[in-house]
Design an enzyme around this catalytic site. Structure first.
Site, PDB file in Angstrom:
ATOM      1  N   HIS A  15       0.813  -1.219   0.000  1.00  0.00           N
ATOM      2  CA  HIS A  15       0.000   0.000   0.000  1.00  0.00           C
ATOM      3  C   HIS A  15       0.845   1.267   0.000  1.00  0.00           C
ATOM      4  O   HIS A  15       0.372   2.346   0.343  1.00  0.00           O
ATOM      5  CB  HIS A  15      -1.014  -0.029   1.144  1.00  0.00           C
ATOM      6  N   ASP A  29      -6.151   4.679   9.895  1.00  0.00           N
ATOM      7  CA  ASP A  29      -7.557   4.827   9.485  1.00  0.00           C
ATOM      8  C   ASP A  29      -8.032   3.596   8.724  1.00  0.00           C
ATOM      9  O   ASP A  29      -9.190   3.207   8.813  1.00  0.00           O
ATOM     10  CB  ASP A  29      -7.718   6.033   8.540  1.00  0.00           C
ATOM     11  N   GLU A  53      -9.772  13.618  14.739  1.00  0.00           N
ATOM     12  CA  GLU A  53      -9.192  13.852  13.413  1.00  0.00           C
ATOM     13  C   GLU A  53      -9.894  15.065  12.794  1.00  0.00           C
ATOM     14  O   GLU A  53     -10.792  15.649  13.418  1.00  0.00           O
ATOM     15  CB  GLU A  53      -9.367  12.639  12.494  1.00  0.00           C
TER      16      GLU A  53
HETATM   17  P1  FAD Z   1       4.220  -1.842   2.028  1.00  0.00           P
HETATM   18  O1  FAD Z   1       3.720  -0.765   1.187  1.00  0.00           O
HETATM   19  O2  FAD Z   1       4.181  -3.209   1.483  1.00  0.00           O
HETATM   20  O3  FAD Z   1       5.705  -1.509   2.519  1.00  0.00           O
HETATM   21  C1  FAD Z   1       6.059  -0.217   2.954  1.00  0.00           C
HETATM   22  C2  FAD Z   1       7.548  -0.153   3.296  1.00  0.00           C
HETATM   23  O4  FAD Z   1       7.790  -0.920   4.454  1.00  0.00           O
HETATM   24  C3  FAD Z   1       8.462  -0.728   2.216  1.00  0.00           C
HETATM   25  O5  FAD Z   1       9.668  -0.048   2.229  1.00  0.00           O
HETATM   26  C4  FAD Z   1       8.645  -2.151   2.662  1.00  0.00           C
HETATM   27  O6  FAD Z   1       9.852  -2.705   2.175  1.00  0.00           O
HETATM   28  C5  FAD Z   1       8.670  -1.987   4.171  1.00  0.00           C
HETATM   29  N1  FAD Z   1       8.129  -3.157   4.866  1.00  0.00           N
HETATM   30  C6  FAD Z   1       6.977  -3.812   4.639  1.00  0.00           C
HETATM   31  N2  FAD Z   1       6.832  -4.804   5.535  1.00  0.00           N
HETATM   32  C7  FAD Z   1       7.918  -4.757   6.331  1.00  0.00           C
HETATM   33  C8  FAD Z   1       8.352  -5.509   7.439  1.00  0.00           C
HETATM   34  N3  FAD Z   1       7.650  -6.534   7.913  1.00  0.00           N
HETATM   35  N4  FAD Z   1       9.519  -5.180   8.016  1.00  0.00           N
HETATM   36  C9  FAD Z   1      10.262  -4.143   7.568  1.00  0.00           C
HETATM   37  N5  FAD Z   1       9.914  -3.403   6.514  1.00  0.00           N
HETATM   38  C10 FAD Z   1       8.748  -3.709   5.905  1.00  0.00           C
HETATM   39  N6  FAD Z   1      -0.724   5.331   7.241  1.00  0.00           N
HETATM   40  C11 FAD Z   1      -0.977   5.817   8.454  1.00  0.00           C
HETATM   41  O7  FAD Z   1      -0.071   6.028   9.256  1.00  0.00           O
HETATM   42  N7  FAD Z   1      -2.254   6.108   8.837  1.00  0.00           N
HETATM   43  C12 FAD Z   1      -3.319   5.863   8.046  1.00  0.00           C
HETATM   44  O8  FAD Z   1      -4.444   6.124   8.431  1.00  0.00           O
HETATM   45  C13 FAD Z   1      -3.076   5.317   6.765  1.00  0.00           C
HETATM   46  N8  FAD Z   1      -4.094   5.037   5.934  1.00  0.00           N
HETATM   47  C14 FAD Z   1      -3.835   4.511   4.713  1.00  0.00           C
HETATM   48  C15 FAD Z   1      -4.903   4.214   3.857  1.00  0.00           C
HETATM   49  C16 FAD Z   1      -4.683   3.678   2.625  1.00  0.00           C
HETATM   50  C17 FAD Z   1      -5.858   3.357   1.732  1.00  0.00           C
HETATM   51  C18 FAD Z   1      -3.361   3.464   2.193  1.00  0.00           C
HETATM   52  C19 FAD Z   1      -3.089   2.922   0.827  1.00  0.00           C
HETATM   53  C20 FAD Z   1      -2.281   3.771   3.003  1.00  0.00           C
HETATM   54  C21 FAD Z   1      -2.508   4.287   4.278  1.00  0.00           C
HETATM   55  N9  FAD Z   1      -1.468   4.590   5.146  1.00  0.00           N
HETATM   56  C22 FAD Z   1      -1.730   5.082   6.391  1.00  0.00           C
HETATM   57  C23 FAD Z   1      -0.063   4.423   4.739  1.00  0.00           C
HETATM   58  C24 FAD Z   1       0.480   3.088   5.162  1.00  0.00           C
HETATM   59  O9  FAD Z   1       0.736   3.085   6.548  1.00  0.00           O
HETATM   60  C25 FAD Z   1       1.799   2.817   4.461  1.00  0.00           C
HETATM   61  O10 FAD Z   1       1.628   2.908   3.084  1.00  0.00           O
HETATM   62  C26 FAD Z   1       2.325   1.449   4.804  1.00  0.00           C
HETATM   63  O11 FAD Z   1       3.641   1.332   4.370  1.00  0.00           O
HETATM   64  C27 FAD Z   1       1.513   0.428   4.105  1.00  0.00           C
HETATM   65  O12 FAD Z   1       1.695  -0.820   4.700  1.00  0.00           O
HETATM   66  P2  FAD Z   1       1.926  -2.071   3.785  1.00  0.00           P
HETATM   67  O13 FAD Z   1       1.812  -3.212   4.709  1.00  0.00           O
HETATM   68  O14 FAD Z   1       1.110  -2.109   2.581  1.00  0.00           O
HETATM   69  O15 FAD Z   1       3.467  -1.813   3.436  1.00  0.00           O
END
Ligand code: FAD
Length: 511
Positions: free
Chosen positions: A90, A153, A266
């Site tokens: 994400h 969120d 918020e």
């Molecule tokens: P990914 O996008 O898969 O990875 C993000 C980064 O973290 C990459 O660099 C990856 O290599 C690294 N990573 C992933 N897993 C691990 C692990 N286990 N150990 C070490 N590194 C790792 N953020 C907020 O704070 N608050 C919100 O309310 C919020 N709402 C969101 C709503 C939506 C619809 C979206 C798309 C994003 C939102 N986000 C929010 C942002 C979100 O927290 C970040 O995009 C987060 O990185 C997404 O998590 P993911 O598991 O998809 O990680």
């Protein structure tokens, strides 16, 4: 940037060689999980942003930390290979991708840990780095009547993914971000070591990994603080015409003691028109309590502000007690008379509210559109300027998605973690969450974001990008400021060859 899309040309000869190589690699790594060739159309080449696509060499679905360690060690044995943990993909700007490297699908480890513990008399849960927060919520509430204290969120994000950034929502003013609510991690470092760390055990790795953008290790397990889960939530929205009144109330609410404020605070900006996405209809909470713009003062400008609040309660609480408590908290707030809407929802329903929006957006076909999002932390000292220039001018016609803004308290964040924050005690998270149809307008919106960041730098605002993405080292150095040296030291200690999280583009892989 967009030009990167589709730039990979299939080389069939090389691909068939790779097919042969997959089983050789699988055997040589002695994996318990599985491995497949990187595919330009596969999940590892994409993210939620939809702006970038790169082709990994292999996609690995590990069975656990041992598999991850083997993959990292194998990459370390080559002169060039990198390893990206992919949570739920994400990210917006390719942060979880590895061009020509190994992508580790952390979701395959999602079920590995789920254990309730009591630490110093307080409940905690050991959960997998690859678990989705929505699953953590469901399981914790249904099995134990407990829940983590601090959320995002949207909950279809992985534990490791949000802990690598911060994890912020309307509870963060009270409990800090998710990174402030973790007491222990298990991490696979860039050397392939499987290490347990906490405030007292390997603290440099613990604090480095929290908010560390995946630079120091892959989080395979996290120990998260829990609290009793409420049954119900009174969800409230109040509208302001003036930014100064909105910020005064928001800052007041986040500075009160626990019993004297809401459980969630918020806010967002919306357009003073009837546009279904950007205007009044987007504020509606309860169809029986329509907001009537006729209540607005003549002085109202092109954008308006909405405080979004929540009050937790139990099924056993009398409705009149809840009404009285909410009235007491709302009394004294300076929103526009008559512009209040409230609804009672279950606690789970409240925390899963964006999931419902996702389902609607998927049904309308907009969820999969590109998302040139911009997230910033802006100091209280500069937020009025920011509003005047960005909200009231640059994006006054809306952005085709939510524009969040709400205050956070620096004292609730641990300065030993890797997150970069503005200086002042109160700062605002600003999130411009654009949904843009595929096509040339995407580049335009990316450029608009760049303009906003450029303006912040030019005006010397006290700000940081949240979920940062820079390409040049100089920008990263400016972003981390006086934390840069600590970051470099941690990198040298835990990932000296810069194998991990290449998609962040902070360090170059060394041999
Ligand atoms: P990914 O996008 O898969 O990875 C993000 C980064 O973290 C990459 O660099 C990856 O290599 C690294 N990573 C992933 N897993 C691990 C692990 N286990 N150990 C070490 N590194 C790792 N953020 C907020 O704070 N608050 C919100 O309310 C919020 N709402 C969101 C709503 C939506 C619809 C979206 C798309 C994003 C939102 N986000 C929010 C942002 C979100 O927290 C970040 O995009 C987060 O990185 C997404 O998590 P993911 O598991 O998809 O990680």
């Amino acid at each position: 940037m967009i030009a990167c899309l589709g730039r990979i040309v299939h080389d069939s000869e090389a691909e068939s060689k790779l097919d042969d190589d997959v089983s050789t690699i699988f055997n040589s790594l002695n994996l318990q999980g599985s491995i497949e060739n990187g595919d330009v159309s596969g999940i590892a080449s994409k993210d939620f942003g939809g702006l970038y696509s790169v082709k990994p060499l292999y996609l690995i679905r590990p069975s656990g930390a041992e598999d991850i360690s083997r993959v990292v060690k194998a990459a370390a044995g080559t002169p060039h290979l990198t390893v990206a943990a992919r949570g739920n993909g994400h990210s917006i700007n390719g942060q979880a991708m590895a061009d020509g490297g190994y992508v580790i699908d952390m979701r395959s480890t999602g079920e590995n840990h789920f254990k309730l513990l009591t630490v110093n008399g307080s409940p905690c849960i050991d959960i997998s780095g690859g678990a989705l927060w929505e699953d953590v919520l469901r399981r914790c509430v249904s099995r134990f009547g407990l829940a983590p204290r601090s959320w995002t969120d949207y909950l279809s994000l992985t534990v490791g993914g949000t802990l690598s950034n911060a994890g912020v929502s309307g509870q963060a003013f009270r409990y800090g971000p998710q990174t402030s609510n973790v007491t222990e991690l298990e991490v696979v470092t860039g050397k392939g070591d499987i290490t347990v760390c906490s405030e007292t055990q390997n603290p440099e790795l613990f604090f480095g990994a929290l908010g560390g953008l995946g630079q120091f290790g892959i989080i395979t397990r996290a120990r998260v603080k829990l609290q009793p889960a409420p049954d119900m939530v009174r969800w409230i929205r109040v509208v302001y015409a003036e930014f100064e009144e909105f910020t005064r109330d928001a800052e007041f609410l986040v500075s009160q003691k626990e019993d004297e404020s809401f459980d969630y605070v918020e806010g967002f900006v919306f357009c003073n028109n009837d546009d279904p996405v950007n205007g009044w209809p987007s504020v509606q909470l309860n169809p029986d309590q329509e907001f009537n713009p006729a209540h607005l003062p003549q002085t109202a400008g092109p954008v308006l502000y909405c405080l979004e609040l929540a009050f937790h309660y139990r099924n056993s609480d009398q409705p009149s007690t809840v009404d009285m408590a909410v009235s007491r908290l709302v009394r004294g707030l300076g929103f526009v008379d008559g512009l209040i809407s409230q609804v009672d929802v279950s606690y789970m329903g409240f925390l899963l509210r964006v999931k419902r929006a996702e389902q609607d957006a998927k049904a309308n076909g907009v969820w999969d559109n590109p998302h040139p999002w911009l997230n910033l932390f802006v100091s209280k000292s500069d937020i009025v300027d920011f509003d005047r220039t960005v909200f009231k001018k640059m994006v006054k016609n809306g952005i085709g998605g939510p524009m969040l803004i709400y205050p956070l308290l620096r004292s609730k964040w641990d300065s030993r973690t890797s997150v970069a924050l503005p200086e002042g005690e109160i700062f605002y998270i600003v999130a411009l969450l654009r949904f843009v149809p595929k096509g040339p307008s995407v580049e335009k919106k990316v450029a608009e974001n760049r303009e906003i960041v450029k303006w912040c730098i030019k005006e010397g605002l006290d700000f940081k990008l949240y979920l940062p993405h820079y390409r040049a080292k100089e920008d990263w150095k400016r972003h981390f400021g006086n934390q840069w040296t600590r970051l470099e030291k941690r990198k040298a200690n835990f990932d000296p060859m810069a194998i991990l999280a290449p998609g962040q583009r902070i360090f170059k892989r060394t041999n």
